[in-house]
Design an enzyme around this catalytic site. Structure first.
Site, PDB file in Angstrom:
ATOM      1  N   HIS A  17       0.842  -1.208   0.000  1.00 19.92           N
ATOM      2  CA  HIS A  17       0.000   0.000   0.000  1.00 19.92           C
ATOM      3  C   HIS A  17       0.877   1.258   0.000  1.00 19.92           C
ATOM      4  O   HIS A  17       0.639   2.203  -0.751  1.00 19.92           O
ATOM      5  CB  HIS A  17      -0.860   0.061   1.275  1.00 19.92           C
ATOM      6  CG  HIS A  17      -1.930  -0.972   1.374  1.00 19.92           C
ATOM      7  ND1 HIS A  17      -2.113  -1.734   2.501  1.00 19.92           N
ATOM      8  CD2 HIS A  17      -2.902  -1.353   0.504  1.00 19.92           C
ATOM      9  CE1 HIS A  17      -3.156  -2.533   2.332  1.00 19.92           C
ATOM     10  NE2 HIS A  17      -3.652  -2.330   1.115  1.00 19.92           N
ATOM     11  N   LYS A  41     -15.936  -7.924   4.055  1.00 16.27           N
ATOM     12  CA  LYS A  41     -14.831  -8.361   4.913  1.00 16.27           C
ATOM     13  C   LYS A  41     -15.097  -8.028   6.374  1.00 16.27           C
ATOM     14  O   LYS A  41     -15.630  -6.964   6.678  1.00 16.27           O
ATOM     15  CB  LYS A  41     -13.528  -7.649   4.502  1.00 16.27           C
ATOM     16  CG  LYS A  41     -12.987  -8.037   3.139  1.00 16.27           C
ATOM     17  CD  LYS A  41     -11.694  -7.284   2.878  1.00 16.27           C
ATOM     18  CE  LYS A  41     -11.135  -7.518   1.484  1.00 16.27           C
ATOM     19  NZ  LYS A  41     -10.045  -6.570   1.171  1.00 16.27           N
ATOM     20  N   ARG A  90      -1.734  -5.796  -8.300  1.00 16.07           N
ATOM     21  CA  ARG A  90      -0.634  -6.766  -8.228  1.00 16.07           C
ATOM     22  C   ARG A  90      -0.710  -7.782  -9.342  1.00 16.07           C
ATOM     23  O   ARG A  90       0.301  -8.325  -9.792  1.00 16.07           O
ATOM     24  CB  ARG A  90      -0.675  -7.507  -6.884  1.00 16.07           C
ATOM     25  CG  ARG A  90      -0.280  -6.655  -5.700  1.00 16.07           C
ATOM     26  CD  ARG A  90      -0.709  -7.301  -4.417  1.00 16.07           C
ATOM     27  NE  ARG A  90      -2.169  -7.431  -4.403  1.00 16.07           N
ATOM     28  CZ  ARG A  90      -2.896  -7.669  -3.330  1.00 16.07           C
ATOM     29  NH1 ARG A  90      -2.303  -7.848  -2.167  1.00 16.07           N
ATOM     30  NH2 ARG A  90      -4.198  -7.751  -3.399  1.00 16.07           N
ATOM     31  N   SER A 127      -2.795  -7.805   2.653  1.00 18.61           N
ATOM     32  CA  SER A 127      -3.171  -7.728   4.068  1.00 18.61           C
ATOM     33  C   SER A 127      -3.663  -9.078   4.583  1.00 18.61           C
ATOM     34  O   SER A 127      -3.344  -9.483   5.700  1.00 18.61           O
ATOM     35  CB  SER A 127      -4.272  -6.682   4.265  1.00 18.61           C
ATOM     36  OG  SER A 127      -3.805  -5.405   3.940  1.00 18.61           O
TER      37      SER A 127
HETATM   38  O1  PNS Z   1      -8.976  -2.819   0.472  1.00 20.79           O
HETATM   39  P1  PNS Z   1     -10.310  -3.240  -0.071  1.00 20.79           P
HETATM   40  O2  PNS Z   1     -11.062  -4.087   0.950  1.00 20.79           O
HETATM   41  O3  PNS Z   1     -10.207  -3.928  -1.403  1.00 20.79           O
HETATM   42  O4  PNS Z   1     -11.153  -1.886  -0.311  1.00 20.79           O
HETATM   43  C1  PNS Z   1     -12.486  -1.924  -0.766  1.00 20.79           C
HETATM   44  C2  PNS Z   1     -13.170  -0.592  -0.453  1.00 20.79           C
HETATM   45  C3  PNS Z   1     -13.182  -0.348   1.053  1.00 20.79           C
HETATM   46  C4  PNS Z   1     -12.432   0.528  -1.155  1.00 20.79           C
HETATM   47  C5  PNS Z   1     -14.650  -0.667  -0.997  1.00 20.79           C
HETATM   48  O5  PNS Z   1     -15.329  -1.724  -0.356  1.00 20.79           O
HETATM   49  C6  PNS Z   1     -15.396   0.654  -0.820  1.00 20.79           C
HETATM   50  O6  PNS Z   1     -15.264   1.543  -1.627  1.00 20.79           O
HETATM   51  N1  PNS Z   1     -16.203   0.768   0.288  1.00 20.79           N
HETATM   52  C7  PNS Z   1     -16.918   1.991   0.619  1.00 20.79           C
HETATM   53  C8  PNS Z   1     -18.409   1.875   0.272  1.00 20.79           C
HETATM   54  C9  PNS Z   1     -18.627   2.066  -1.224  1.00 20.79           C
HETATM   55  O7  PNS Z   1     -18.429   3.131  -1.777  1.00 20.79           O
HETATM   56  N2  PNS Z   1     -19.041   0.954  -1.866  1.00 20.79           N
HETATM   57  C10 PNS Z   1     -19.256   0.912  -3.308  1.00 20.79           C
HETATM   58  C11 PNS Z   1     -17.950   0.523  -4.025  1.00 20.79           C
HETATM   59  S1  PNS Z   1     -18.150   0.450  -5.779  1.00 20.79           S
END
Ligand code: PNS
Length: 172
Positions: A17, A41, A90, A127
């Site tokens: 990150h 998650k 990645r 992670s």
């Molecule tokens: O590190 P991650 O778990 O891949 O991140 C995913 C994350 C947190 C960026 C995604 O779940 C997110 O954007 N969550 C916020 C809520 C939202 O906007 N959801 C619609 C995504 S298209």
């Protein structure tokens, strides 16, 4: 002023990150690391811990700050005038996971996502793997920024103690 939002669960933040954040910060005036909730998650670390560890990791990077973000990511981006989302890739699996989110975010407000290829040294760092290695007592210190490994280990130790107590109650 160009602002990029680099979103993720950061559970915990890794050197992968950090590399993407550092390289992204060279492309815009400001990078906001958005510690958000992934509905799919169950995090090991609390939101406060994830934010705190990320803040400590980027403390020496100019033009980078960390914020906890609830609700829709695109709403947050709009509220701070961010013009782009920043994500690391990645491999193909990352692309498959990231593409629908990038397209949905663009559908919602028109915001674009810029993907940075991961550095070769970080392609294996995730992670989820970091947490799994730590859970089984393996070394993770060279995979995460300073101070992160101790917190991850402490969380797993707490969980193990908790599980032991629950198992004791079930048998007792
Ligand atoms: O590190 P991650 O778990 O891949 O991140 C995913 C994350 C947190 C960026 C995604 O779940 C997110 O954007 N969550 C916020 C809520 C939202 O906007 N959801 C619609 C995504 S298209």
């Amino acid at each position: 002023m160009s602002i990029a939002v680099c979103p993720g669960s950061f559970d915990p933040i890794t050197l992968g990150h950090l590399d993407v954040i550092r390289r992204g910060s060279a492309l815009v005036d400001e990078v906001v690391v958005a510690v958000a909730t992934n509905a799919g998650k169950q995090p090991l670390l609390s939101l406060e811990e994830r934010v705190d560890l990320a803040r400590r990791a980027v403390a020496d990077l100019p033009g980078v700050r960390v914020e906890a973000v609830g609700g829709l990511l695109v709403d947050y981006c709009r509220s701070i005038g961010a013009s782009v989302l920043l994500k690391g890739l990645r491999n193909g699996a990352d692309y498959d996971a990231e593409l629908p989110m990038a397209l949905m975010n663009r559908h919602l407000t028109g915001i674009e996502t810029v993907f940075l290829p991961a550095d070769r040294s970080a392609v294996h760092i995730a992670s989820s793997l970091v947490k799994d290695v730590a859970r089984h007592g393996g070394p993770i210190d060279d995979l995460v920024p300073e101070g992160v490994a101790e917190v991850v280990r402490a969380r797993w130790a707490e969980r193990a103690e908790q599980d032991g107590r629950e198992a004791g109650r079930a048998h007792g």
